[in-house]
Design a protein around this motif. Structure first.
Motif, PDB file in Angstrom:
ATOM      1  N   THR A  60      27.021 -23.967  18.569  1.00  0.00           N
ATOM      2  CA  THR A  60      27.323 -25.096  19.457  1.00  0.00           C
ATOM      3  C   THR A  60      26.654 -26.371  18.958  1.00  0.00           C
ATOM      4  O   THR A  60      27.260 -27.444  18.966  1.00  0.00           O
ATOM      5  CB  THR A  60      26.866 -24.775  20.900  1.00  0.00           C
ATOM      6  N   SER A  61      25.407 -26.253  18.531  1.00  0.00           N
ATOM      7  CA  SER A  61      24.697 -27.416  17.994  1.00  0.00           C
ATOM      8  C   SER A  61      25.376 -27.942  16.730  1.00  0.00           C
ATOM      9  O   SER A  61      25.475 -29.165  16.537  1.00  0.00           O
ATOM     10  CB  SER A  61      23.246 -27.068  17.681  1.00  0.00           C
ATOM     11  N   ALA A  62      25.845 -27.045  15.889  1.00  0.00           N
ATOM     12  CA  ALA A  62      26.549 -27.456  14.671  1.00  0.00           C
ATOM     13  C   ALA A  62      27.848 -28.185  15.019  1.00  0.00           C
ATOM     14  O   ALA A  62      28.190 -29.199  14.384  1.00  0.00           O
ATOM     15  CB  ALA A  62      26.836 -26.240  13.789  1.00  0.00           C
ATOM     16  N   GLN A  63      28.561 -27.691  16.006  1.00  0.00           N
ATOM     17  CA  GLN A  63      29.786 -28.365  16.449  1.00  0.00           C
ATOM     18  C   GLN A  63      29.475 -29.769  16.971  1.00  0.00           C
ATOM     19  O   GLN A  63      30.201 -30.723  16.680  1.00  0.00           O
ATOM     20  CB  GLN A  63      30.491 -27.554  17.544  1.00  0.00           C
ATOM     21  N   GLN A  64      28.395 -29.883  17.732  1.00  0.00           N
ATOM     22  CA  GLN A  64      27.992 -31.186  18.267  1.00  0.00           C
ATOM     23  C   GLN A  64      27.657 -32.145  17.130  1.00  0.00           C
ATOM     24  O   GLN A  64      28.021 -33.320  17.167  1.00  0.00           O
ATOM     25  CB  GLN A  64      26.785 -31.038  19.199  1.00  0.00           C
ATOM     26  N   GLU A  65      26.978 -31.651  16.123  1.00  0.00           N
ATOM     27  CA  GLU A  65      26.620 -32.481  14.972  1.00  0.00           C
ATOM     28  C   GLU A  65      27.871 -32.942  14.223  1.00  0.00           C
ATOM     29  O   GLU A  65      27.955 -34.106  13.804  1.00  0.00           O
ATOM     30  CB  GLU A  65      25.691 -31.694  14.037  1.00  0.00           C
ATOM     31  N   GLN A  66      28.856 -32.062  14.049  1.00  0.00           N
ATOM     32  CA  GLN A  66      30.114 -32.449  13.392  1.00  0.00           C
ATOM     33  C   GLN A  66      30.820 -33.553  14.171  1.00  0.00           C
ATOM     34  O   GLN A  66      31.330 -34.512  13.577  1.00  0.00           O
ATOM     35  CB  GLN A  66      31.048 -31.238  13.255  1.00  0.00           C
ATOM     36  N   ILE A  67      30.836 -33.426  15.477  1.00  0.00           N
ATOM     37  CA  ILE A  67      31.471 -34.446  16.325  1.00  0.00           C
ATOM     38  C   ILE A  67      30.736 -35.773  16.169  1.00  0.00           C
ATOM     39  O   ILE A  67      31.362 -36.836  16.033  1.00  0.00           O
ATOM     40  CB  ILE A  67      31.511 -33.995  17.793  1.00  0.00           C
ATOM     41  N   SER A  68      29.418 -35.721  16.163  1.00  0.00           N
ATOM     42  CA  SER A  68      28.626 -36.952  16.002  1.00  0.00           C
ATOM     43  C   SER A  68      28.916 -37.618  14.658  1.00  0.00           C
ATOM     44  O   SER A  68      29.046 -38.851  14.579  1.00  0.00           O
ATOM     45  CB  SER A  68      27.132 -36.638  16.104  1.00  0.00           C
ATOM     46  N   GLN A  69      29.034 -36.807  13.610  1.00  0.00           N
ATOM     47  CA  GLN A  69      29.335 -37.364  12.294  1.00  0.00           C
ATOM     48  C   GLN A  69      30.724 -38.014  12.270  1.00  0.00           C
ATOM     49  O   GLN A  69      30.906 -39.084  11.672  1.00  0.00           O
ATOM     50  CB  GLN A  69      29.239 -36.269  11.228  1.00  0.00           C
ATOM     51  N   LEU A  70      31.687 -37.370  12.908  1.00  0.00           N
ATOM     52  CA  LEU A  70      33.036 -37.947  12.961  1.00  0.00           C
ATOM     53  C   LEU A  70      33.050 -39.246  13.769  1.00  0.00           C
ATOM     54  O   LEU A  70      33.733 -40.209  13.390  1.00  0.00           O
ATOM     55  CB  LEU A  70      34.029 -36.941  13.554  1.00  0.00           C
ATOM     56  N   GLU A  71      32.286 -39.288  14.850  1.00  0.00           N
ATOM     57  CA  GLU A  71      32.210 -40.521  15.654  1.00  0.00           C
ATOM     58  C   GLU A  71      31.566 -41.643  14.847  1.00  0.00           C
ATOM     59  O   GLU A  71      32.008 -42.799  14.905  1.00  0.00           O
ATOM     60  CB  GLU A  71      31.425 -40.264  16.942  1.00  0.00           C
ATOM     61  N   GLN A  72      30.521 -41.314  14.085  1.00  0.00           N
ATOM     62  CA  GLN A  72      29.875 -42.317  13.236  1.00  0.00           C
ATOM     63  C   GLN A  72      30.838 -42.809  12.159  1.00  0.00           C
ATOM     64  O   GLN A  72      30.896 -44.005  11.868  1.00  0.00           O
ATOM     65  CB  GLN A  72      28.614 -41.744  12.589  1.00  0.00           C
ATOM     66  N   LYS A  73      31.583 -41.900  11.583  1.00  0.00           N
ATOM     67  CA  LYS A  73      32.561 -42.276  10.563  1.00  0.00           C
ATOM     68  C   LYS A  73      33.615 -43.211  11.155  1.00  0.00           C
ATOM     69  O   LYS A  73      33.983 -44.211  10.526  1.00  0.00           O
ATOM     70  CB  LYS A  73      33.243 -41.023   9.991  1.00  0.00           C
ATOM     71  N   LEU A  74      34.081 -42.898  12.361  1.00  0.00           N
ATOM     72  CA  LEU A  74      35.076 -43.744  13.016  1.00  0.00           C
ATOM     73  C   LEU A  74      34.515 -45.142  13.257  1.00  0.00           C
ATOM     74  O   LEU A  74      35.196 -46.139  12.980  1.00  0.00           O
ATOM     75  CB  LEU A  74      35.528 -43.114  14.342  1.00  0.00           C
ATOM     76  N   SER A  95      39.679 -33.479  20.595  1.00  0.00           N
ATOM     77  CA  SER A  95      39.986 -32.051  20.566  1.00  0.00           C
ATOM     78  C   SER A  95      38.722 -31.228  20.339  1.00  0.00           C
ATOM     79  O   SER A  95      38.481 -30.223  21.021  1.00  0.00           O
ATOM     80  CB  SER A  95      41.008 -31.774  19.464  1.00  0.00           C
ATOM     81  N   ARG A  96      37.909 -31.652  19.384  1.00  0.00           N
ATOM     82  CA  ARG A  96      36.659 -30.940  19.106  1.00  0.00           C
ATOM     83  C   ARG A  96      35.704 -31.012  20.297  1.00  0.00           C
ATOM     84  O   ARG A  96      35.016 -30.042  20.608  1.00  0.00           O
ATOM     85  CB  ARG A  96      35.971 -31.523  17.865  1.00  0.00           C
ATOM     86  N   THR A  97      35.689 -32.174  20.946  1.00  0.00           N
ATOM     87  CA  THR A  97      34.815 -32.342  22.113  1.00  0.00           C
ATOM     88  C   THR A  97      35.237 -31.407  23.237  1.00  0.00           C
ATOM     89  O   THR A  97      34.385 -30.776  23.880  1.00  0.00           O
ATOM     90  CB  THR A  97      34.825 -33.810  22.593  1.00  0.00           C
ATOM     91  N   LEU A  98      36.532 -31.283  23.465  1.00  0.00           N
ATOM     92  CA  LEU A  98      37.018 -30.364  24.500  1.00  0.00           C
ATOM     93  C   LEU A  98      36.677 -28.914  24.161  1.00  0.00           C
ATOM     94  O   LEU A  98      36.237 -28.154  25.030  1.00  0.00           O
ATOM     95  CB  LEU A  98      38.530 -30.511  24.689  1.00  0.00           C
ATOM     96  N   ARG A  99      36.874 -28.538  22.899  1.00  0.00           N
ATOM     97  CA  ARG A  99      36.518 -27.183  22.479  1.00  0.00           C
ATOM     98  C   ARG A  99      35.008 -26.935  22.632  1.00  0.00           C
ATOM     99  O   ARG A  99      34.591 -25.849  23.045  1.00  0.00           O
ATOM    100  CB  ARG A  99      36.960 -26.928  21.040  1.00  0.00           C
ATOM    101  N   LEU A 100      34.226 -27.965  22.302  1.00  0.00           N
ATOM    102  CA  LEU A 100      32.776 -27.845  22.437  1.00  0.00           C
ATOM    103  C   LEU A 100      32.386 -27.655  23.909  1.00  0.00           C
ATOM    104  O   LEU A 100      31.558 -26.798  24.231  1.00  0.00           O
ATOM    105  CB  LEU A 100      32.076 -29.083  21.859  1.00  0.00           C
ATOM    106  N   GLU A 101      32.975 -28.459  24.782  1.00  0.00           N
ATOM    107  CA  GLU A 101      32.667 -28.329  26.210  1.00  0.00           C
ATOM    108  C   GLU A 101      33.052 -26.947  26.728  1.00  0.00           C
ATOM    109  O   GLU A 101      32.306 -26.338  27.499  1.00  0.00           O
ATOM    110  CB  GLU A 101      33.363 -29.424  27.025  1.00  0.00           C
ATOM    111  N   ASN A 102      34.204 -26.455  26.295  1.00  0.00           N
ATOM    112  CA  ASN A 102      34.613 -25.098  26.699  1.00  0.00           C
ATOM    113  C   ASN A 102      33.646 -24.051  26.167  1.00  0.00           C
ATOM    114  O   ASN A 102      33.297 -23.098  26.876  1.00  0.00           O
ATOM    115  CB  ASN A 102      36.038 -24.797  26.221  1.00  0.00           C
ATOM    116  N   SER A 103      33.211 -24.226  24.929  1.00  0.00           N
ATOM    117  CA  SER A 103      32.247 -23.287  24.343  1.00  0.00           C
ATOM    118  C   SER A 103      30.928 -23.310  25.107  1.00  0.00           C
ATOM    119  O   SER A 103      30.332 -22.255  25.351  1.00  0.00           O
ATOM    120  CB  SER A 103      31.976 -23.633  22.879  1.00  0.00           C
ATOM    121  N   LYS A 104      30.480 -24.507  25.475  1.00  0.00           N
ATOM    122  CA  LYS A 104      29.227 -24.627  26.230  1.00  0.00           C
ATOM    123  C   LYS A 104      29.344 -23.945  27.594  1.00  0.00           C
ATOM    124  O   LYS A 104      28.433 -23.242  28.020  1.00  0.00           O
ATOM    125  CB  LYS A 104      28.854 -26.096  26.429  1.00  0.00           C
ATOM    126  N   GLU A 105      30.464 -24.169  28.277  1.00  0.00           N
ATOM    127  CA  GLU A 105      30.667 -23.540  29.583  1.00  0.00           C
ATOM    128  C   GLU A 105      30.708 -22.019  29.458  1.00  0.00           C
ATOM    129  O   GLU A 105      30.117 -21.302  30.265  1.00  0.00           O
ATOM    130  CB  GLU A 105      31.955 -24.057  30.226  1.00  0.00           C
TER     131      GLU A 105
END
Length: 172
Positions: A60-74, A95-105
């Protein structure tokens, strides 16, 4: 009126044996909330659950980090991107954020379920130890809730905790 008096006399007479019997009953109390917080088995359960879910938390932490990197790139490269590329990246992030939220839940739900299972098992152990201490102390009744006050002599919580610690030490 006579029927009421007769009923009261009969009721009073029927209670007399119960009142004298109550003198022989020994009652004690136990603070189950304290047992569930101070027993060494509780800490072990929490550590066990934490260890079971460490890999999923890392994922989950790795997914969050990937999302953060993509947001920074954007943010960083937005001016150089075409609208289609920017929208595609935004959709990917969403899409990744939704999957991450589902994974966290799902992770939290699974963790709560496992903790509940382990705590149910621990409650059974607590009940057995309370019964063991009550038998050793020759108690007739042990109350665990709804007690406003009890003397230290009637409170067996420390004895139950000591027995739980003994059990824990023999298992380790």
């Amino acid at each position: 009126m006579i029927k009421r008096w007769l009923a009261l006399v009969v009721l009073g007479c029927s209670l007399l044996p119960a009142i004298s019997w109550a003198d022989d009953v020994t009652v004690a109390v136990v603070n189950v909330v304290r047992l569930q917080t101070e027993a060494p088995q509780v800490a072990q359960v929490r550590e066990k659950i934490k260890a079971e879910f460490v890999s999923r938390e890392a994922k989950t932490s790795a997914q969050q980090e990937q999302i953060s990197q993509l947001e920074q790139k954007l943010q960083r490269d937005r001016a150089e991107m075409s609208d289609a590329e920017a929208k595609s990246l935004q959709r990917d992030i969403r899409s990744r954020t939704l999957r991450l939220e589902n994974s966290k839940e799902e992770l939290e739900s699974d963790r709560r379920l496992r903790l509940s299972e382990e705590m149910d098992h621990l409650r059974r152990i607590l009940s057995e130890v309370i019964a063991e201490v009550a038998t050793a102390e020759k108690l007739d009744i042990v109350l665990e809730s709804g007690v406003t006050w009890a003397s230290e002599r009637a409170n067996i919580t420390d004895k139950v905790l000591a027995r739980l610690r003994e059990l824990n030490d023999t298992r380790n």
